[in-house]
Design a protein around this motif. Structure first.
Motif, mmCIF file in Angstrom:
data_model
loop_
_atom_site.group_PDB
_atom_site.id
_atom_site.type_symbol
_atom_site.label_atom_id
_atom_site.label_comp_id
_atom_site.label_asym_id
_atom_site.label_seq_id
_atom_site.Cartn_x
_atom_site.Cartn_y
_atom_site.Cartn_z
ATOM 1 N N ARG A 1 0.830 -1.207 0.000
ATOM 2 C CA ARG A 1 0.000 0.000 0.000
ATOM 3 C C ARG A 1 0.859 1.250 0.000
ATOM 4 N NH1 ARG A 1 -4.853 -1.253 4.399
ATOM 5 N NH2 ARG A 1 -5.271 -3.415 3.731
ATOM 6 N N GLU A 2 2.027 1.164 0.623
ATOM 7 C CA GLU A 2 2.915 2.311 0.769
ATOM 8 C C GLU A 2 4.136 2.153 -0.131
ATOM 9 O OE1 GLU A 2 1.960 4.788 2.584
ATOM 10 O OE2 GLU A 2 0.218 3.741 3.413
ATOM 11 N N GLN A 3 4.723 3.288 -0.497
ATOM 12 C CA GLN A 3 5.933 3.272 -1.322
ATOM 13 C C GLN A 3 7.052 2.563 -0.575
ATOM 14 O OE1 GLN A 3 7.121 6.925 -3.471
ATOM 15 N NE2 GLN A 3 9.104 6.707 -2.471
ATOM 16 N N PRO A 4 7.648 1.529 -1.170
ATOM 17 C CA PRO A 4 8.707 0.794 -0.456
ATOM 18 C C PRO A 4 9.997 1.600 -0.370
ATOM 19 C CG PRO A 4 8.431 -0.066 -2.679
ATOM 20 C CD PRO A 4 7.333 0.928 -2.485
ATOM 21 N N ALA A 5 10.740 1.351 0.699
ATOM 22 C CA ALA A 5 12.075 1.935 0.838
ATOM 23 C C ALA A 5 13.029 1.117 -0.015
ATOM 24 C CB ALA A 5 12.508 1.910 2.298
ATOM 25 N N THR A 6 13.618 1.729 -1.036
ATOM 26 C CA THR A 6 14.478 1.006 -1.963
ATOM 27 C C THR A 6 15.949 1.233 -1.624
ATOM 28 O OG1 THR A 6 14.337 2.844 -3.532
ATOM 29 C CG2 THR A 6 12.744 1.056 -3.768
ATOM 30 N N THR A 7 16.786 0.317 -2.061
ATOM 31 C CA THR A 7 18.181 0.276 -1.608
ATOM 32 C C THR A 7 18.917 1.590 -1.822
ATOM 33 O OG1 THR A 7 18.352 -2.120 -1.841
ATOM 34 C CG2 THR A 7 20.409 -0.857 -1.966
ATOM 35 N N TRP A 8 18.940 2.108 -3.050
ATOM 36 C CA TRP A 8 19.722 3.311 -3.311
ATOM 37 C C TRP A 8 19.045 4.576 -2.800
ATOM 38 C CZ3 TRP A 8 24.620 3.629 -3.950
ATOM 39 C CH2 TRP A 8 25.320 2.568 -4.532
#
Length: 251
Positions: free
Chosen positions: A200-207
């Motif tokens: 549902r929420e924007q995921p925290a991505t690696t970079w």
């Protein structure tokens, strides 16, 4: 020369396809090392891990209607394999033209189904620090995670690649399954995917976590917007000729 051979030598703009030897020897795949030649040099480590982990599986979770862990071999039967010639643009301002084979991601997502609450798709790469030397470094927070908006994931150009140049996808290019999104910088293309999670929420991505001032979530290729440390107005095309193109002219 056969028509299909000609098609594999250029894209729709007439740009030369990057030769297989170059496409498989100049890579960013940090799980296998930080140098451009490290992924090819260490590719056997991933191949060995894949052999020991057979069958390779993909876990679908989150806002999906049919969550579960699926064998990659079964997933490959969900949709026709497609061939796509895409320009791969790295945020480092080099680029390739590559002939991929794979499945439309949208077909796969519609097969597992997604709820009305799904807004984003998170991709998680393989986590095997005992096998993959790059994951023994703390430079990044492992495993590698990337993400798209759901509408981007469903776009007909978004591909789950399983092959390159008519061959099974090489380890150094993200075997056995990688994401390819032609309008985004290459770091968005998660490699050796093991999990796909609808959220549902924007995921925290690696970079975007490691260097948020330099690498945003969307990362659409735009030659008019410079990276904080270099211009994106030109790109160094890796096609065997050493050409350097004005980026705006090659979009």
């Amino acid at each position: 020369m056969a028509a299909d051979q000609v098609a594999r030598q250029t894209d729709e703009l007439g740009d030369l396809v990057t030769p297989f030897a170059l496409a498989t020897s100049y890579n960013n795949f940090y799980e296998l090392g930080w140098g451009k030649g490290d992924p090819a040099q260490n590719a056997a480590l991933l191949r060995d891990y894949m052999a020991q982990s057979e069958p390779w599986t993909i876990t679908f979770s989150g806002e999906v209607e049919r969550p579960g862990t699926y064998d990659l071999a079964d997933l490959l039967g969900w949709s026709d394999v497609q061939e796509r010639i895409y320009r791969l643009r790295c945020v480092e301002a080099w680029s390739m033209v590559l002939p991929w084979q794979g499945l439309a991601l949208g077909d796969v997502l519609r097969r597992v189904g997604y709820t009305s609450q799904a807004k984003y798709v998170q991709f998680t790469s393989v986590m095997a620090p005992d096998a993959l030397p790059g994951q023994r470094s703390r430079t990044l927070d492992w495993p590698y995670v990337e993400g798209l908006r759901l509408d981007e994931a469903l776009h007909p150009l978004t591909l789950l690649a399983t092959g390159l140049h008519g061959e099974t996808l090489p380890a150094q290019n993200g075997a056995p399954l990688r994401l390819v999104v032609p309008w985004k910088y290459g770091f968005k293309s998660a490699k050796s995917i093991t999990q796909i999670t609808l959220t549902r929420e924007q995921p925290a991505t690696t970079w975007s976590v490691a260097a948020p001032q330099e690498y945003g979530f969307y990362a659409n290729v735009n030659p008019q917007v410079s990276h904080p440390r270099w211009s994106q107005a030109t790109e160094r095309r890796l096609d065997g000729t050493g050409a350097c193109w004005p980026s705006a002219a090659r979009r």
